[in-house]
Design an enzyme around this catalytic site. Structure first.
Site, PDB file in Angstrom:
ATOM      1  N   ASP A 211      -3.069 -54.391 -17.849  1.00  0.00           N
ATOM      2  CA  ASP A 211      -3.017 -53.520 -19.030  1.00  0.00           C
ATOM      3  C   ASP A 211      -1.956 -53.974 -20.018  1.00  0.00           C
ATOM      4  O   ASP A 211      -1.420 -53.176 -20.773  1.00  0.00           O
ATOM      5  CB  ASP A 211      -2.738 -52.078 -18.601  1.00  0.00           C
ATOM      6  CG  ASP A 211      -1.411 -51.938 -17.884  1.00  0.00           C
ATOM      7  OD1 ASP A 211      -0.817 -52.978 -17.526  1.00  0.00           O
ATOM      8  OD2 ASP A 211      -0.961 -50.796 -17.671  1.00  0.00           O
ATOM      9  N   ASP A 290       8.094 -51.023  -6.873  1.00  0.00           N
ATOM     10  CA  ASP A 290       9.070 -51.228  -7.962  1.00  0.00           C
ATOM     11  C   ASP A 290      10.335 -50.390  -7.768  1.00  0.00           C
ATOM     12  O   ASP A 290      11.426 -50.830  -8.101  1.00  0.00           O
ATOM     13  CB  ASP A 290       8.452 -51.065  -9.345  1.00  0.00           C
ATOM     14  CG  ASP A 290       7.611 -49.817  -9.488  1.00  0.00           C
ATOM     15  OD1 ASP A 290       7.286 -49.189  -8.456  1.00  0.00           O
ATOM     16  OD2 ASP A 290       7.277 -49.453 -10.626  1.00  0.00           O
TER      17      ASP A 290
END
Ligand SMILES: *[C@@H]1O[C@H](CO)[C@@H](O)[C@H](O)[C@H]1NC(C)=O
Length: 446
Positions: A211, A290
């Protein structure tokens, strides 16, 4: 005489008997005719049955034949797939040699079921200076046929598609059911990076998600900073992303070439080395990679390089991460549109040994201290950089007053370096800074 009469009588009787039997045999009765009719009927039915059976047999033969050729086709397909995989492997393995004396850096594009990946791929191909230097490897999870077809039909040999084979259901704790996507992403990363570094044996890679828009100098940025990552052990990533990269917080006029060190792991278009992956792979988490990577046990005080003006921008609002964050924040991050020739610039000032001392001097000695309360009312000398002090109690208020992100991950504020957030404020450089005697992040700040 009596014997003669008896003989005649017996003879007559025999003739009568023969007559009766013969009539029975040669002139069948109606009843017998009926039986014969039935027999014939049965024979006919048997004939028909036989015809039917042979028809079925014929059909079966056809099916068997078809099955056999379908089987051959499959074998053929499998052969082709294996051949393709072999040639793909060969292709990828051959690519690891250097290019024009410089590094070969594959770009790993993580794809799943968003067909918009082609928007990202189009840009990567458009801006890529040379396919030999930057092989694009699209790693697809999720088995989505539409996405796969879009990748296969649009790009030919401009990229290589690899597919995450483990599509098994992931056991997720009941409370985390709605976060299943994060588990899939972590599994996909683990697999794809193992392929990249351990199977294809690349020495560095750039990670991109499906994206992202990229800037025209995206590749140039990574080539230019590659040597920093390779030679400075206190660096563990180069990121294309500025978490505070909104237009009012960056120098849109002259900031394109400005780069910084940051203790905050930004992700969103980032480069890592095989050494780092070798360290992380064995303990790679099942989900939320993350946040995991930002913990002190993983980060080990290492920093990333980040640009003043982002080299990526996310357009994906319907991903796993929530749409609200996109609407409120992500969509305002500016994408750089000027080409900066980073590979021809001296970027050694970003090495820790050259960076820290002048940076701290600039922040604490050369800038004017301004409280976040007075920011809008004070008249300041032109161009002079400012330092806005903060403490645990005032951080969020000060950050919000200027429009910076106010959250922490493992105690590190976004874009922070040694506790200091550098940004652009009304035509000058500004530092949101802790007291000078700062000595490390506190993971309890959140
Ligand atoms: C990746 O490789 C590491 C090291 O060999 C291994 O421990 C890990 O299980 C692998 N991960 C996956 C998803 O294959």
């Amino acid at each position: 005489m009596r014997i003669k009469r008896l003989t005649i009588f017996l003879l007559a009787l025999s003739i009568l008997f023969i007559w009766i039997v013969s009539t029975y045999i040669f002139f069948p009765t109606r009843a017998f005719n009926n039986e014969m009719g039935k027999m014939k009927h049965i024979m006919k039915q048997l004939d028909e049955l036989e015809g039917g059976v042979s028809q079925i047999m014929g059909a079966n033969k056809n099916i068997l034949h078809e099955m056999a050729s379908e089987y051959d086709l499959r074998i053929e397909k499998i052969k082709k797939a294996t051949e393709k995989e072999i040639s793909q492997d060969e292709k990828l393995k051959k690519l690891q040699k250097s290019f024009n004396g410089g590094p070969v850096i594959p770009v790993i594009v993580f794809a799943c079921n968003r067909i918009t990946v082609i928007r990202c791929l189009d840009q990567l191909i458009q801006y890529r200076p040379d396919p030999r230097q930057f092989p694009i490897i699209v790693s697809q999870d999720c088995n989505d046929l539409q996405t796969k077809n879009a990748i296969n039909t649009n790009y030919g040999d401009k990229l290589t598609l690899i597919e995450q084979p483990d599509q098994s259901d992931i056991q997720v704790p009941p409370k985390e059911k709605k976060f299943k996507g994060y588990f899939k992403i972590a599994r996909h990363y683990g697999w794809a990076l193992n392929q990249t570094f351990f199977k294809y044996n690349f020495d560095t890679a750039i990670i991109v998600e499906d994206d992202l828009d990229i800037a025209p100098d995206f590749f140039e940025y990574f080539v230019g900073t590659y040597y920093l990552l390779k030679h400075d052990p206190t660096l563990w990533c180069i990121s294309a992303w500025n978490d505070n990269g909104k237009s009012n917080l960056v120098d849109m006029e002259n900031g394109a070439s400005k780069l910084y060190r940051t203790d905050f792991f930004p992700g969103l278009g980032w480069m890592l080395t095989k050494e780092l992956w070798t360290e992380l792979a064995p303990k790679w988490p099942k989900a939320y990679w993350d946040d995991w990577i930002r913990r002190p046990e993983q980060r080990k005080d290492r920093a990333c390089i980040r640009p003043e003006i982002s080299r990526t921008r996310t357009f994906g609002k319907y991903g796993v991460s929530n749409g609200l964050f996109y609407e409120k924040h992500l969509k305002y991050i500016q994408l750089n549109d000027k080409f900066v020739p980073f590979s021809k610039m001296d970027l050694t000032y970003l090495l820790k040994n050259y960076y820290d001392e002048p940076f701290l001097k600039e922040v604490y000695d050369n800038s004017i201290e301004v409280s976040y309360h007075n920011l809008r009312t004070l008249v300041l000398p032109e161009k002079q950089s400012i330092r806005i002090p903060y403490t645990k109690e005032t951080y969020k208020k000060a950050a919000r007053a200027v429009g910076l992100m106010d959250d922490f991950k493992s105690g590190v504020p976004r874009t922070g370096y040694r506790g200091i957030i550098t940004f652009h404020w009304n035509g000058r450089t500004a530092y949101l800074a802790p007291p000078r005697n700062w000595n490390g992040y506190d993971p309890s700040w959140s």
